[in-house]
Design a protein around this motif. Structure first.
Motif, mmCIF file in Angstrom:
data_model
loop_
_atom_site.group_PDB
_atom_site.id
_atom_site.type_symbol
_atom_site.label_atom_id
_atom_site.label_comp_id
_atom_site.label_asym_id
_atom_site.label_seq_id
_atom_site.Cartn_x
_atom_site.Cartn_y
_atom_site.Cartn_z
ATOM 1 N N ARG A 1 0.846 -1.191 0.000
ATOM 2 C CA ARG A 1 0.000 0.000 0.000
ATOM 3 C C ARG A 1 0.882 1.242 0.000
ATOM 4 N NH1 ARG A 1 -3.509 -2.329 -1.612
ATOM 5 N NH2 ARG A 1 -5.568 -2.810 -0.778
ATOM 6 N N VAL A 2 0.545 2.206 -0.841
ATOM 7 C CA VAL A 2 1.263 3.478 -0.909
ATOM 8 C C VAL A 2 0.247 4.609 -1.000
ATOM 9 C CG1 VAL A 2 2.925 4.885 -2.189
ATOM 10 C CG2 VAL A 2 3.207 2.395 -2.106
ATOM 11 N N ARG A 3 0.503 5.677 -0.250
ATOM 12 C CA ARG A 3 -0.342 6.864 -0.322
ATOM 13 C C ARG A 3 0.540 8.104 -0.395
ATOM 14 N NH1 ARG A 3 -3.271 3.631 -1.653
ATOM 15 N NH2 ARG A 3 -5.320 3.002 -0.854
ATOM 16 N N ILE A 4 0.189 9.026 -1.309
ATOM 17 C CA ILE A 4 0.870 10.311 -1.434
ATOM 18 C C ILE A 4 -0.183 11.406 -1.346
ATOM 19 C CG2 ILE A 4 2.305 11.816 -2.862
ATOM 20 C CD1 ILE A 4 3.433 9.319 -4.219
ATOM 21 N N ASP A 5 -0.070 12.260 -0.366
ATOM 22 C CA ASP A 5 -0.983 13.391 -0.234
ATOM 23 C C ASP A 5 -0.807 14.277 -1.479
ATOM 24 O OD1 ASP A 5 -1.945 16.041 0.321
ATOM 25 O OD2 ASP A 5 -1.978 15.521 2.451
ATOM 26 N N PRO A 6 -1.870 14.466 -2.288
ATOM 27 C CA PRO A 6 -1.720 15.200 -3.541
ATOM 28 C C PRO A 6 -1.386 16.680 -3.354
ATOM 29 C CG PRO A 6 -4.039 14.740 -3.112
ATOM 30 C CD PRO A 6 -3.253 13.985 -2.082
ATOM 31 N N VAL A 7 -1.658 17.214 -2.166
ATOM 32 C CA VAL A 7 -1.382 18.637 -1.913
ATOM 33 C C VAL A 7 0.029 18.820 -1.359
ATOM 34 C CG1 VAL A 7 -2.088 20.690 -0.653
ATOM 35 C CG2 VAL A 7 -3.832 19.114 -1.540
ATOM 36 N N HIS A 8 0.313 18.129 -0.246
ATOM 37 C CA HIS A 8 1.615 18.289 0.409
ATOM 38 C C HIS A 8 2.623 17.214 -0.009
ATOM 39 C CE1 HIS A 8 -0.314 21.251 2.931
ATOM 40 N NE2 HIS A 8 -1.267 20.370 3.253
ATOM 41 N N ALA B 1 -0.434 5.000 -9.342
ATOM 42 C CA ALA B 1 -1.670 5.778 -9.266
ATOM 43 C C ALA B 1 -1.486 7.022 -8.398
ATOM 44 C CB ALA B 1 -2.800 4.917 -8.719
ATOM 45 N N GLN B 2 -0.777 6.869 -7.281
ATOM 46 C CA GLN B 2 -0.569 7.995 -6.380
ATOM 47 C C GLN B 2 0.374 9.032 -6.998
ATOM 48 O OE1 GLN B 2 -2.004 8.490 -3.145
ATOM 49 N NE2 GLN B 2 -3.357 6.918 -3.980
ATOM 50 N N MET B 3 1.402 8.582 -7.700
ATOM 51 C CA MET B 3 2.303 9.518 -8.371
ATOM 52 C C MET B 3 1.579 10.279 -9.478
ATOM 53 S SD MET B 3 5.868 7.317 -8.603
ATOM 54 C CE MET B 3 6.754 8.649 -9.463
ATOM 55 N N PHE B 4 0.714 9.587 -10.213
ATOM 56 C CA PHE B 4 -0.066 10.251 -11.258
ATOM 57 C C PHE B 4 -1.006 11.291 -10.658
ATOM 58 C CE2 PHE B 4 -3.874 9.985 -14.193
ATOM 59 C CZ PHE B 4 -3.304 10.762 -15.202
ATOM 60 N N ARG B 5 -1.660 10.905 -9.574
ATOM 61 C CA ARG B 5 -2.601 11.808 -8.903
ATOM 62 C C ARG B 5 -1.886 13.034 -8.328
ATOM 63 N NH1 ARG B 5 -4.972 11.086 -3.485
ATOM 64 N NH2 ARG B 5 -6.945 12.218 -3.360
ATOM 65 N N ALA B 6 -0.628 12.845 -7.877
ATOM 66 C CA ALA B 6 0.126 13.947 -7.271
ATOM 67 C C ALA B 6 0.903 14.760 -8.301
ATOM 68 C CB ALA B 6 1.087 13.395 -6.225
ATOM 69 N N GLY B 7 0.748 14.423 -9.575
ATOM 70 C CA GLY B 7 1.443 15.173 -10.614
ATOM 71 C C GLY B 7 2.903 14.808 -10.768
ATOM 72 N N LEU B 8 3.308 13.636 -10.304
ATOM 73 C CA LEU B 8 4.696 13.196 -10.418
ATOM 74 C C LEU B 8 4.921 12.306 -11.634
ATOM 75 C CD1 LEU B 8 5.330 12.381 -6.651
ATOM 76 C CD2 LEU B 8 6.078 14.403 -7.917
ATOM 77 N N ASP C 1 10.284 17.307 -6.890
ATOM 78 C CA ASP C 1 10.115 16.601 -5.619
ATOM 79 C C ASP C 1 11.483 16.074 -5.182
ATOM 80 O OD1 ASP C 1 9.556 14.103 -3.875
ATOM 81 O OD2 ASP C 1 7.583 15.052 -3.984
ATOM 82 N N PRO C 2 11.812 16.186 -3.905
ATOM 83 C CA PRO C 2 13.136 15.730 -3.447
ATOM 84 C C PRO C 2 13.357 14.233 -3.600
ATOM 85 C CG PRO C 2 11.736 16.325 -1.580
ATOM 86 C CD PRO C 2 11.041 16.817 -2.816
#
Length: 519
Positions: A304-311, A337-344, A357-358
């Motif tokens: 499971r991976v989660r990336i806050d799309p704002v921060h 999916a999380q990287m796509f959603r966060a614009g990465l 992103d660092p």
């Protein structure tokens, strides 16, 4: 003769009338006659070795016995005759014979209780991780024999451990049901898969008979039997037949779709009136085998991976809460999916420039995203590189195209599917939201998705619990029309369109938003 009112599963209690002057019926004839009456059948087979034990067993039991029987396709087979006072567990084992991972479950055949379960890496992986490598190895001198012996030895070892944990002898193991893909089944039985990978792709057998455990080297009761789930063809195996049995798709009026992602993506669409199936290569990346730090789902795998799309705050979870050692298929899908959603990641599946992103970096012109730093993981950093992501993009595109091709071939759309079953070890932990987010699964109401988990193991378990599944299993197998994707002209055109996030046709994924990616 009389019998109890308990419903017959594997064990049938009988009270026999002892012989006397004027009733000189032979011991085996007396028993078989009683069995035929109790079972309403004319076909009861008794092994010669069991007949040799019968006179002593009947008399020491005072003619009060428990008969262990297997219901074969056209007959009942007597496996043992026990004293009515013998209440030790009568067991069977269900086996999910995976290319990467094997799971063995020990069952009480009377109560249906699970007595124990274990999993281990398929030892054939020492030859090669994929079925094609193993198939070619089987053509070498003693190659097939060594592949068969390695898996049979491993299964026997774990059967022994499970029985020991329950203070049981392997003599109490009367049945084994096994579900695997067609190549794994052939290698287990010592059958050559040579012609399965050569046109026109023909296996040695599609429906193996119920076999003697002794004949294939399984350590169990001397008259124990092995049920191997049938396959439809070279790339549509018994693991999916077991999945259909477990899901009940074949019993429902509503149209459902079942996908089992393993070495291949095997898919079946249909209901109680018809079923159409196909298979295609979409599995390796989804099993975690494409990424450098990819691994099958197991302890320590990030699932499971989660990336806050704002921060862009990153969190992850590992299976069994162990320290991270790699990332499995569901984790890869989550991460993409999380990287796509966060614009990465952009719609082409390309990782953003390092300055955004660092955790992004670039070495030798290859960009990558670091999920777990070197300080957080003893195995070294866990990262997703552009080649890893490219492989995942091809796999997700193949998966979606397989589903689209199958549904369109029968004149339906995804909106016509009532239930979308996701099966397999991979399917046990997948997040449908993430799979939809990268365009791997169709954008349907999330309530339509049902995660089945290890449906091959559950189907093999059901075959043990009921003891009358063989006609149902055969009906499932014979009721499937197989669609060959290799000759489908529309497949490649649809595949190219699916190699974007989530798809070139945005109307197919209305719930997925497309962010802006900085380069």
């Amino acid at each position: 003769m009389s019998r109890t009112d308990a419903p017959f599963g594997w064990v049938l209690p009988l009270s026999l009338t002892p012989p006397r002057l004027g009733d000189n019926t032979a011991d085996m004839d007396r028993l078989v006659s009683a069995l035929k009456t109790a079972l309403s059948t004319e076909q009861v087979v008794v092994p010669l070795g069991l007949a040799r034990r019968l006179p002593q067993r009947l008399r020491t039991s005072d003619w009060q016995v428990r008969c262990v029987l297997l219901r074969d396709r056209s007959e009942y087979r007597l496996l043992d005759v026990l004293s009515a006072l013998d209440l030790m567990p009568i067991t069977g084992a269900a086996v999910d014979l995976g290319t990467t991972r094997v799971v063995v479950r020990l069952m009480d055949l009377v109560s249906g209780a699970v007595l124990g379960e274990t999993a281990f890496d398929n030892p054939q992986a020492a030859v090669g991780p994929d079925i094609l490598t193993r198939t070619h190895h089987a053509d070498c001198d003693q190659g097939l024999a060594s592949l068969r012996q390695s898996i049979v030895t491993a299964v026997n070892h774990h059967l022994h451990l499970l029985c020991m944990e329950n203070d049981l002898s392997l003599q109490r193991l009367y049945a084994l049901s096994l579900a695997g893909n067609t190549v794994m089944t052939h290698l287990f039985l010592g059958l050559s898969p040579h012609w399965m990978v050569r046109e026109p792709y023909i296996p040695v057998v599609n429906t193996p008979p119920v076999l003697s455990g002794a004949d294939i080297g399984i350590d169990m009761h001397p008259f124990g039997r092995v049920l191997v789930f049938p396959n439809v063809g070279s790339y549509f195996g018994g693991d999916l037949i077991a999945g259909i049995l477990y899901s009940g798709l074949h019993t429902r009026e509503e149209t459902s779709l079942l996908v089992d992602v393993g070495t291949n993506a095997e898919v079946v669409l249909g209901n109680c009136n018809w079923m159409v199936g196909c298979a295609g290569a979409a599995g390796p990346a989804l099993e975690g085998g494409a990424a450098r730090m990819g691994m099958p789902a197991g302890p320590g795998a990030i699932d499971r991976v989660r990336i806050d799309p704002v921060h862009r705050r990153l969190t992850w979870r590992t299976i069994a809460d162990r320290p991270p050692v790699g990332i499995c298929g569901s984790g890869l899908i989550d991460l993409a999916a999380q990287m796509f959603r966060a614009g990465l990641v952009d719609i082409r599946g390309k990782i953003a420039a390092p300055h955004t992103d660092p955790r992004l970096s670039e070495t030798g012109g290859i960009r990558q995203f670091t999920l777990v730093s070197e300080n957080e993981c003893v195995a070294g950093p866990i990262s997703l590189s552009q080649p890893d992501l490219d492989s995942l993009m091809r796999s997700k595109a193949a998966m979606y195209t397989i589903l689209t091709t199958l549904v369109n071939t029968v004149g339906l759309g995804f909106e016509d599917i009532d239930t979308f079953y996701v099966a397999g070890t991979f399917g046990a932990v997948i997040d449908p939201e993430s799979a939809i987010g990268i365009g791997m699964l169709p954008d349907l109401d999330r309530k339509r998705f049902k995660i089945l988990g290890n449906s091959a193991l559950e189907g093999a378990t059901r075959a043990l619990v009921t003891n009358n599944c063989l006609p149902e299993i055969d009906a499932i197998r014979n009721g499937i029309t197989y669609l060959e994707l290799n000759v489908n002209q529309a497949f490649m055109a649809q595949f190219s369109a699916a190699k974007f996030l989530p798809h070139t046709d945005r109307r197919l994924f209305p719930s997925v938003s497309v962010p802006t990616v900085s380069h």
